[in-house]
Design an enzyme around this catalytic site. Structure first.
Site, mmCIF file in Angstrom:
data_model
loop_
_atom_site.group_PDB
_atom_site.id
_atom_site.type_symbol
_atom_site.label_atom_id
_atom_site.label_comp_id
_atom_site.label_asym_id
_atom_site.label_seq_id
_atom_site.Cartn_x
_atom_site.Cartn_y
_atom_site.Cartn_z
ATOM 1 N N LYS A 9 0.837 -1.195 0.000
ATOM 2 C CA LYS A 9 0.000 0.000 0.000
ATOM 3 C C LYS A 9 0.883 1.261 0.000
ATOM 4 O O LYS A 9 2.103 1.175 0.196
ATOM 5 C CB LYS A 9 -0.918 -0.044 1.230
ATOM 6 C CG LYS A 9 -1.892 -1.247 1.217
ATOM 7 C CD LYS A 9 -2.746 -1.290 2.478
ATOM 8 C CE LYS A 9 -3.655 -2.511 2.484
ATOM 9 N NZ LYS A 9 -4.486 -2.597 3.716
ATOM 10 N N TYR A 49 -11.928 -3.772 -3.080
ATOM 11 C CA TYR A 49 -12.428 -3.844 -1.708
ATOM 12 C C TYR A 49 -13.952 -3.980 -1.647
ATOM 13 O O TYR A 49 -14.548 -3.666 -0.613
ATOM 14 C CB TYR A 49 -11.967 -2.613 -0.926
ATOM 15 C CG TYR A 49 -10.516 -2.687 -0.468
ATOM 16 C CD1 TYR A 49 -10.080 -3.701 0.375
ATOM 17 C CD2 TYR A 49 -9.589 -1.735 -0.883
ATOM 18 C CE1 TYR A 49 -8.757 -3.777 0.791
ATOM 19 C CE2 TYR A 49 -8.256 -1.803 -0.468
ATOM 20 C CZ TYR A 49 -7.852 -2.830 0.375
ATOM 21 O OH TYR A 49 -6.546 -2.901 0.798
ATOM 22 N N PHE A 57 -15.264 1.922 7.481
ATOM 23 C CA PHE A 57 -13.889 2.205 7.065
ATOM 24 C C PHE A 57 -13.689 2.130 5.553
ATOM 25 O O PHE A 57 -12.582 2.357 5.064
ATOM 26 C CB PHE A 57 -12.908 1.265 7.782
ATOM 27 C CG PHE A 57 -13.096 -0.211 7.496
ATOM 28 C CD1 PHE A 57 -12.559 -0.789 6.347
ATOM 29 C CD2 PHE A 57 -13.806 -1.016 8.374
ATOM 30 C CE1 PHE A 57 -12.722 -2.147 6.082
ATOM 31 C CE2 PHE A 57 -13.978 -2.386 8.115
ATOM 32 C CZ PHE A 57 -13.435 -2.947 6.964
ATOM 33 N N ARG A 85 -0.373 -14.823 3.909
ATOM 34 C CA ARG A 85 -1.092 -14.201 5.031
ATOM 35 C C ARG A 85 -0.308 -14.335 6.332
ATOM 36 O O ARG A 85 -0.313 -13.429 7.166
ATOM 37 C CB ARG A 85 -2.475 -14.854 5.210
ATOM 38 C CG ARG A 85 -3.416 -14.643 4.043
ATOM 39 C CD ARG A 85 -4.106 -13.326 4.058
ATOM 40 N NE ARG A 85 -5.051 -13.165 5.143
ATOM 41 C CZ ARG A 85 -5.839 -12.105 5.285
ATOM 42 N NH1 ARG A 85 -5.781 -11.109 4.401
ATOM 43 N NH2 ARG A 85 -6.674 -12.006 6.292
ATOM 44 N N THR A 91 -4.594 -8.157 10.724
ATOM 45 C CA THR A 91 -5.038 -6.855 10.206
ATOM 46 C C THR A 91 -4.545 -5.690 11.069
ATOM 47 O O THR A 91 -4.084 -4.685 10.544
ATOM 48 C CB THR A 91 -6.585 -6.830 10.135
ATOM 49 O OG1 THR A 91 -7.024 -7.984 9.422
ATOM 50 C CG2 THR A 91 -7.083 -5.585 9.439
ATOM 51 N N ARG A 102 3.576 -6.892 9.223
ATOM 52 C CA ARG A 102 2.871 -5.844 9.983
ATOM 53 C C ARG A 102 3.378 -5.761 11.415
ATOM 54 O O ARG A 102 3.467 -4.669 11.993
ATOM 55 C CB ARG A 102 1.359 -6.108 9.956
ATOM 56 C CG ARG A 102 0.725 -5.804 8.603
ATOM 57 C CD ARG A 102 -0.715 -6.248 8.586
ATOM 58 N NE ARG A 102 -1.411 -5.964 7.336
ATOM 59 C CZ ARG A 102 -2.511 -6.609 6.946
ATOM 60 N NH1 ARG A 102 -3.021 -7.559 7.697
ATOM 61 N NH2 ARG A 102 -3.087 -6.296 5.802
ATOM 62 N N ASN A 112 -1.556 -0.210 7.468
ATOM 63 C CA ASN A 112 -1.000 -1.538 7.732
ATOM 64 C C ASN A 112 -0.190 -2.115 6.576
ATOM 65 O O ASN A 112 -0.014 -3.334 6.471
ATOM 66 C CB ASN A 112 -2.081 -2.498 8.255
ATOM 67 C CG ASN A 112 -3.166 -2.784 7.235
ATOM 68 O OD1 ASN A 112 -3.107 -2.293 6.111
ATOM 69 N ND2 ASN A 112 -4.132 -3.593 7.602
ATOM 70 N N HIS A 115 -1.490 -5.647 1.540
ATOM 71 C CA HIS A 115 -2.675 -6.491 1.372
ATOM 72 C C HIS A 115 -2.263 -7.863 0.859
ATOM 73 O O HIS A 115 -1.349 -7.974 0.060
ATOM 74 C CB HIS A 115 -3.626 -5.850 0.344
ATOM 75 C CG HIS A 115 -4.633 -6.832 -0.188
ATOM 76 N ND1 HIS A 115 -5.828 -7.081 0.449
ATOM 77 C CD2 HIS A 115 -4.595 -7.656 -1.248
ATOM 78 C CE1 HIS A 115 -6.486 -8.024 -0.228
ATOM 79 N NE2 HIS A 115 -5.762 -8.385 -1.258
ATOM 80 N N GLU A 126 -8.754 -11.284 -7.469
ATOM 81 C CA GLU A 126 -7.839 -10.151 -7.390
ATOM 82 C C GLU A 126 -6.755 -10.215 -8.464
ATOM 83 O O GLU A 126 -6.392 -9.196 -9.052
ATOM 84 C CB GLU A 126 -7.224 -10.088 -5.975
ATOM 85 C CG GLU A 126 -8.271 -9.710 -4.928
ATOM 86 C CD GLU A 126 -7.860 -10.002 -3.487
ATOM 87 O OE1 GLU A 126 -6.691 -10.396 -3.261
ATOM 88 O OE2 GLU A 126 -8.709 -9.843 -2.593
HETATM 89 P P1 GTP Z 1 -6.076 -6.823 3.475
HETATM 90 O O1 GTP Z 1 -4.999 -7.809 3.218
HETATM 91 O O2 GTP Z 1 -5.690 -5.396 3.164
HETATM 92 O O3 GTP Z 1 -7.399 -7.208 2.882
HETATM 93 O O4 GTP Z 1 -6.213 -6.818 5.058
HETATM 94 P P2 GTP Z 1 -6.942 -7.874 5.947
HETATM 95 O O5 GTP Z 1 -7.465 -9.007 5.125
HETATM 96 O O6 GTP Z 1 -6.027 -8.181 7.074
HETATM 97 O O7 GTP Z 1 -8.138 -7.026 6.500
HETATM 98 P P3 GTP Z 1 -9.618 -6.837 5.906
HETATM 99 O O8 GTP Z 1 -9.759 -7.503 4.577
HETATM 100 O O9 GTP Z 1 -10.578 -7.212 6.982
HETATM 101 O O10 GTP Z 1 -9.672 -5.264 5.716
HETATM 102 C C1 GTP Z 1 -9.093 -4.671 4.585
HETATM 103 C C2 GTP Z 1 -8.350 -3.436 4.997
HETATM 104 O O11 GTP Z 1 -9.266 -2.502 5.487
HETATM 105 C C3 GTP Z 1 -7.346 -3.638 6.124
HETATM 106 O O12 GTP Z 1 -6.091 -4.063 5.681
HETATM 107 C C4 GTP Z 1 -7.264 -2.239 6.699
HETATM 108 O O13 GTP Z 1 -6.409 -1.423 5.902
HETATM 109 C C5 GTP Z 1 -8.699 -1.767 6.541
HETATM 110 N N1 GTP Z 1 -9.485 -2.039 7.732
HETATM 111 C C6 GTP Z 1 -10.007 -3.215 8.130
HETATM 112 N N2 GTP Z 1 -10.695 -3.100 9.271
HETATM 113 C C7 GTP Z 1 -10.613 -1.800 9.600
HETATM 114 C C8 GTP Z 1 -11.116 -1.027 10.672
HETATM 115 O O14 GTP Z 1 -11.795 -1.518 11.567
HETATM 116 N N3 GTP Z 1 -10.815 0.292 10.649
HETATM 117 C C9 GTP Z 1 -10.074 0.847 9.654
HETATM 118 N N4 GTP Z 1 -9.818 2.148 9.697
HETATM 119 N N5 GTP Z 1 -9.581 0.158 8.642
HETATM 120 C C10 GTP Z 1 -9.848 -1.142 8.604
HETATM 121 MG MG MG Z 2 -8.687 -8.787 3.393
#
Ligand code: GTP
Ligand code: MG
Length: 151
Positions: A9, A49, A57, A85, A91, A102, A112, A115, A126
């Site tokens: 990112k 997304y 968010f 992962r 996350t 992370r 963070n 992705h 994707e």
């Molecule tokens: P990705 O690999 O980026 O998809 O991350 P993830 O799979 O660990 O998390 P998820 O798919 O649940 O959420 C996608 C992204 O949204 C996260 O990586 C964060 O950048 C953001 N995100 C998720 N949950 C939150 C939240 O509660 N608050 C905020 N501000 N951002 C969030």
């Molecule tokens: Mg995700």
């Protein structure tokens, strides 16, 4: 052998962490089959997304990932999705253990760094969304014989 989609990112690019993040996947033994530096469009990110649309968010997330260039890649290897992962961590970086990307390099969910696809369905979706067929390069990596048992 599986493929996964990984994106560094804008915070990872801005902080100069592209090389070290890619290194972690390389050192693990995952093979790069696609790699590009780009400024993702809002349209692409909304599709990427889509599963989070409607969550509080979602809009800030699209804005954050659209705020600067990103590095998109496809990595290949046994259990590449799960392994990817695990290397990335959880996350919320404050809860992600040391040793993960992370856990070692980030502090907050909103920034963070990276992705990674979370299932074979999302990986396929994707990869197709971010890469054209001709941008993916299948190749034999000489070190695979020291990393993989293929019987
Ligand atoms: P990705 O690999 O980026 O998809 O991350 P993830 O799979 O660990 O998390 P998820 O798919 O649940 O959420 C996608 C992204 O949204 C996260 O990586 C964060 O950048 C953001 N995100 C998720 N949950 C939150 C939240 O509660 N608050 C905020 N501000 N951002 C969030
Ligand atoms: Mg995700």
């Amino acid at each position: 052998i599986e493929r996964t989609f990984v994106m560094i990112k804008p915070d990872g690019v801005q902080r100069g962490l592209v090389g070290s993040i890619i290194s972690r996947f390389e050192q693990k033994g995952l093979k790069l089959v696609g790699l590009k530096f780009m400024h993702a469009s809002e349209c692409l990110l909304r599709q990427h997304y889509a599963e989070h649309e409607g969550r509080p968010f979602f809009e800030p997330l699209v804005k954050y990932v659209q705020s600067g260039p990103v590095v998109a890649m496809v990595l290949e290897g046994p259990d590449a999705i799960k392994v990817g992962r695990l290397l990335i961590g959880t996350t919320d970086p404050s809860k992600s253990p040391p040793g993960t990307i992370r856990g070692d390099l980030a502090l907050q969910t909103r920034k963070n760094l990276i992705h990674g696809s979370d299932s074979s369905e999302s990986a396929q979706r994707e990869i197709e969304l971010w890469f054209g067929q001709r941008e993916l390069v299948g190749w034999e990596k000489d070190s695979d014989k020291w990393l993989l048992e293929r019987e």
